[in-house]
Design a protein around this motif. Structure first.
Motif, short mmCIF file in Angstrom:
data_model
loop_
_atom_site.label_atom_id
_atom_site.label_comp_id
_atom_site.label_asym_id
_atom_site.label_seq_id
_atom_site.Cartn_x
_atom_site.Cartn_y
_atom_site.Cartn_z
N TRP A 123 -2.49 15.74 -64.92
CA TRP A 123 -3.12 15.88 -63.64
C TRP A 123 -2.31 16.34 -62.61
O TRP A 123 -2.87 17.32 -61.82
N ARG A 124 -1.00 16.63 -62.88
CA ARG A 124 0.31 17.34 -61.95
C ARG A 124 -0.11 18.74 -61.68
O ARG A 124 0.31 19.45 -61.01
N GLU A 125 -0.70 19.21 -62.98
CA GLU A 125 -0.98 20.89 -63.06
C GLU A 125 -1.84 21.21 -62.00
O GLU A 125 -2.15 22.58 -61.76
N TYR A 126 -2.72 20.48 -61.31
CA TYR A 126 -3.65 20.54 -60.61
C TYR A 126 -3.11 20.56 -59.03
O TYR A 126 -3.94 20.57 -58.00
N ALA A 127 -1.93 20.24 -58.92
CA ALA A 127 -1.35 20.00 -57.67
C ALA A 127 -1.37 21.04 -56.63
O ALA A 127 -1.42 20.79 -55.37
N ASP A 128 -1.53 22.21 -56.87
CA ASP A 128 -1.72 23.10 -55.92
C ASP A 128 -2.92 23.63 -55.71
O ASP A 128 -3.17 24.86 -55.19
N THR A 129 -4.02 23.01 -55.95
CA THR A 129 -5.50 23.31 -55.93
C THR A 129 -6.02 22.47 -54.90
O THR A 129 -6.32 21.26 -55.20
N ASN A 130 -6.19 22.90 -53.68
CA ASN A 130 -7.07 22.03 -52.85
C ASN A 130 -8.51 22.53 -52.69
O ASN A 130 -8.97 23.46 -53.65
N CYS A 131 -9.34 21.82 -52.19
CA CYS A 131 -10.76 21.78 -52.22
C CYS A 131 -11.48 22.08 -50.83
O CYS A 131 -12.58 21.78 -50.51
N ARG A 132 -10.57 22.74 -50.01
CA ARG A 132 -11.29 22.84 -48.46
C ARG A 132 -12.41 23.65 -48.33
O ARG A 132 -13.34 23.19 -47.75
N GLU A 133 -12.38 24.75 -49.04
CA GLU A 133 -13.70 25.69 -48.94
C GLU A 133 -14.72 25.05 -49.64
O GLU A 133 -15.97 24.82 -49.18
N ALA A 134 -14.50 24.37 -50.87
CA ALA A 134 -15.41 23.99 -51.59
C ALA A 134 -16.24 22.82 -50.91
O ALA A 134 -17.40 22.36 -50.83
N VAL A 135 -15.29 21.80 -50.15
CA VAL A 135 -15.82 20.60 -49.59
C VAL A 135 -16.30 20.95 -48.16
O VAL A 135 -17.47 20.61 -47.71
N LEU A 136 -15.54 21.53 -47.46
CA LEU A 136 -15.64 21.67 -45.98
C LEU A 136 -16.68 22.94 -45.69
O LEU A 136 -17.12 22.95 -44.37
N ARG A 137 -16.62 23.73 -46.43
CA ARG A 137 -17.41 25.04 -45.93
C ARG A 137 -18.72 25.25 -47.04
O ARG A 137 -19.05 26.42 -47.09
N SER A 138 -18.98 24.35 -47.85
CA SER A 138 -20.05 24.46 -48.62
C SER A 138 -21.25 24.88 -47.99
O SER A 138 -21.79 24.40 -46.85
N ARG A 139 -22.21 25.91 -48.50
CA ARG A 139 -23.48 26.17 -48.00
C ARG A 139 -24.55 25.75 -48.64
O ARG A 139 -25.76 25.62 -48.38
N HIS A 140 -24.10 24.74 -49.79
CA HIS A 140 -25.31 24.12 -50.42
C HIS A 140 -24.92 22.46 -50.37
O HIS A 140 -23.74 21.92 -50.72
N VAL A 141 -25.79 21.76 -49.86
CA VAL A 141 -25.80 20.36 -49.86
C VAL A 141 -26.83 19.35 -50.65
O VAL A 141 -27.78 20.42 -50.89
N HIS A 142 -26.84 18.26 -50.68
CA HIS A 142 -27.62 17.66 -51.15
C HIS A 142 -27.89 16.37 -50.31
O HIS A 142 -27.12 15.91 -49.52
N VAL A 143 -29.24 15.98 -50.25
CA VAL A 143 -29.56 14.68 -49.31
C VAL A 143 -30.28 13.90 -50.12
O VAL A 143 -31.26 14.35 -50.85
N ASP A 144 -29.85 12.88 -50.52
CA ASP A 144 -30.44 11.80 -51.40
C ASP A 144 -31.57 11.00 -50.84
O ASP A 144 -31.69 11.19 -49.69
N ALA A 145 -32.43 10.41 -51.73
CA ALA A 145 -33.37 9.42 -51.02
C ALA A 145 -33.00 8.45 -49.80
O ALA A 145 -33.96 7.99 -49.19
N ALA A 146 -31.91 8.06 -50.09
CA ALA A 146 -31.14 7.00 -48.90
C ALA A 146 -30.48 7.96 -47.73
O ALA A 146 -30.20 7.43 -46.80
#
Length: 155
Positions: free
Chosen positions: A33-56
């Motif tokens: 798990w430590r080998e992923y320490a330099d990998t953030n998810c800023r673009e994937a999470v905050l700038r995603s152009r694809h979203v899902h809205v569930d039934a709730a």
């Protein structure tokens, strides 16, 4: 069937989480798990152009099922929820951690509460899934992680 999936997954193009994490990860090359320490998810999470809205009405990034940005039934549409996320994402424990430090940072936070990482992960999404699944099992961060059934927990 598992061999066919494993062969396809070994190309490294897919996010390994959910049932795939349990089924396919044993066939893939895994890293600490430590080998992923330099990998953030800023673009994937905050700038995603694809979203899902569930039934709730839960709004989730298309890349990360089970990470909840907010609910559409709060009087805000999707644009309003995105604007709120932009304003307050730094105060959200899961989203802020993923955006700034990625899955390794989320795992490190979970370790502080008792999470024990596996020997290896097939990718950063596999690590993220494992940490999030553990957090949900502990009843933590319910506003940002759900629905519980996605993680194999009863509602």
């Amino acid at each position: 069937r598992e061999d066919a999936f494993a062969k396809y997954a070994s190309a490294g193009r897919d996010r390994i989480n959910g049932r795939a994490a349990e089924t396919l990860a044993p066939y893939l090359s895994c890293k600490s798990w430590r080998e992923y320490a330099d990998t953030n998810c800023r673009e994937a999470v905050l700038r995603s152009r694809h979203v899902h809205v569930d039934a709730a009405g839960r709004l989730m990034p298309g890349t990360c099922a089970g990470v909840v940005f907010g609910r559409c039934d709060t009087g805000r549409g999707i644009p309003g929820l995105w604007a709120k996320l932009y304003e307050d994402h730094a105060s959200r424990p899961v989203v802020a951690t993923l955006a700034s430090g990625g899955p390794a940072a989320l795992a490190a936070r979970a370790i502080e509460s008792g999470f024990v990482p596996r020997a290896g992960y097939a990718g950063k999404c596999h690590l993220c899934w494992d940490a999030r699944r553990w957090l949900v099992g502990q009843g933590m961060h319910e506003a940002e992680l759900g629905p519980r059934w996605i993680y194999g927990e009863s509602e």
